[in-house]
Design a protein around this motif. Sequence first.
Motif, PDB file in Angstrom:
ATOM      1  N   GLY A  29       0.819  -1.222   0.000  1.00 63.05           N
ATOM      2  CA  GLY A  29       0.000   0.000   0.000  1.00 63.05           C
ATOM      3  C   GLY A  29       0.842   1.257   0.000  1.00 63.05           C
ATOM      4  N   ALA A  30       1.866   1.284   0.852  1.00 65.85           N
ATOM      5  CA  ALA A  30       2.735   2.467   0.937  1.00 65.85           C
ATOM      6  C   ALA A  30       3.536   2.665  -0.336  1.00 65.85           C
ATOM      7  CB  ALA A  30       3.669   2.332   2.143  1.00 65.85           C
ATOM      8  N   SER A  31       4.009   1.576  -0.943  1.00 69.19           N
ATOM      9  CA  SER A  31       4.830   1.707  -2.151  1.00 69.19           C
ATOM     10  C   SER A  31       4.019   2.236  -3.327  1.00 69.19           C
ATOM     11  CB  SER A  31       5.468   0.359  -2.509  1.00 69.19           C
ATOM     12  OG  SER A  31       4.492  -0.579  -2.935  1.00 69.19           O
ATOM     13  N   VAL A  32       2.784   1.777  -3.450  1.00 69.70           N
ATOM     14  CA  VAL A  32       1.937   2.253  -4.555  1.00 69.70           C
ATOM     15  C   VAL A  32       1.587   3.727  -4.359  1.00 69.70           C
ATOM     16  CG1 VAL A  32      -0.309   2.025  -5.673  1.00 69.70           C
ATOM     17  CG2 VAL A  32       0.998  -0.023  -5.077  1.00 69.70           C
ATOM     18  N   LEU A  38       5.416  10.291  -5.888  1.00 67.39           N
ATOM     19  CA  LEU A  38       6.777  10.669  -6.265  1.00 67.39           C
ATOM     20  C   LEU A  38       6.894  10.914  -7.768  1.00 67.39           C
ATOM     21  CD1 LEU A  38       9.697  11.105  -5.412  1.00 67.39           C
ATOM     22  CD2 LEU A  38      10.060   8.631  -5.635  1.00 67.39           C
ATOM     23  N   ILE A  39       6.297  10.039  -8.561  1.00 65.50           N
ATOM     24  CA  ILE A  39       6.348  10.212 -10.018  1.00 65.50           C
ATOM     25  C   ILE A  39       5.617  11.486 -10.426  1.00 65.50           C
ATOM     26  CG2 ILE A  39       5.546   9.276 -12.223  1.00 65.50           C
ATOM     27  CD1 ILE A  39       6.014   6.467 -11.060  1.00 65.50           C
ATOM     28  N   LEU A  65       7.791  -5.477  -3.843  1.00 73.47           N
ATOM     29  CA  LEU A  65       6.919  -5.686  -2.685  1.00 73.47           C
ATOM     30  C   LEU A  65       5.655  -6.456  -3.059  1.00 73.47           C
ATOM     31  CD1 LEU A  65       7.308  -2.274  -0.816  1.00 73.47           C
ATOM     32  CD2 LEU A  65       8.453  -4.444  -0.382  1.00 73.47           C
ATOM     33  N   ALA A  66       5.127  -6.205  -4.258  1.00 71.11           N
ATOM     34  CA  ALA A  66       3.915  -6.910  -4.692  1.00 71.11           C
ATOM     35  C   ALA A  66       4.192  -8.397  -4.914  1.00 71.11           C
ATOM     36  CB  ALA A  66       3.370  -6.280  -5.967  1.00 71.11           C
ATOM     37  N   ALA A 205      13.478  -0.115   2.784  1.00 67.96           N
ATOM     38  CA  ALA A 205      12.804   0.503   1.637  1.00 67.96           C
ATOM     39  C   ALA A 205      12.329   1.913   1.980  1.00 67.96           C
ATOM     40  CB  ALA A 205      11.618  -0.365   1.202  1.00 67.96           C
ATOM     41  N   ILE A 206      11.876   2.124   3.217  1.00 65.59           N
ATOM     42  CA  ILE A 206      11.452   3.462   3.647  1.00 65.59           C
ATOM     43  C   ILE A 206      12.636   4.427   3.607  1.00 65.59           C
ATOM     44  CG2 ILE A 206      10.654   4.810   5.629  1.00 65.59           C
ATOM     45  CD1 ILE A 206       8.905   2.382   6.373  1.00 65.59           C
TER      46      ILE A 206
END
Length: 221
Positions: A29-32, A38-39, A65-66, A205-206
């Motif tokens: 969830g956080a990565s998406v 960010l993009i 992560l997925a 990753a954070i």
Amino acid sequence: MSAAETPSVRTPARAELRADAVIHVLGVGASVAGGVWLIASTAMQGSATLVTGVVIYALSLCAALAFSALYNTVSHARAKDILRRFDHSAIFLLIAGTYSPFMLAGIADPWVATVYAFLLTAAAAGITIKFAMPRRFDRLAILLYLAMGWSGALILGPLSEVMNAHVLTLIAIGGALYSVGVLFHIWERLPFQNAIWHAFVLAAAICHFGAVTAFAQGQLL
């Protein structure tokens, strides 16, 4: 990003599986959400090189992560075997992807270009091995992950010209967290071993997300 698949010495308890699942849900969830933000924020003002690096990074993070979440939660044997290849291959993508924003910014330096070429070549070779020869060279793959991850130390000089101390510190902390986490990755008898390993992955990753964000924002000033 799962524990090395030598024959299992114990079956994880239900609480361990739940803890691992929670960590994966948070990570995906956080990565998406973070990747989209960010993009979008970079694309509005960033150069083509910066946007390209950020897109590569964000996609590699989400993919890693997925696939880890899918592999570690799916129980169907055939599907799990296939997902294992994607999961382990995505680690190679993530390492190369995390370095992409920084190395593309300094790509004019021949030494930076050489190390980046090594990263891409190593990632391609690692992915090929994982798909062509699954369940072989797992320990060797861990060493390759670490070698790729710490290859940035070879170009600290050139990278320091495009990255400030804050960014470098976050990268180093993230790398250290990944490296320490590997100890839990291979400590299969430890209760909650997989959840602990993935917690280290998420923490690292954070840190790296913070590094890429700080770098990108700095480039926009």
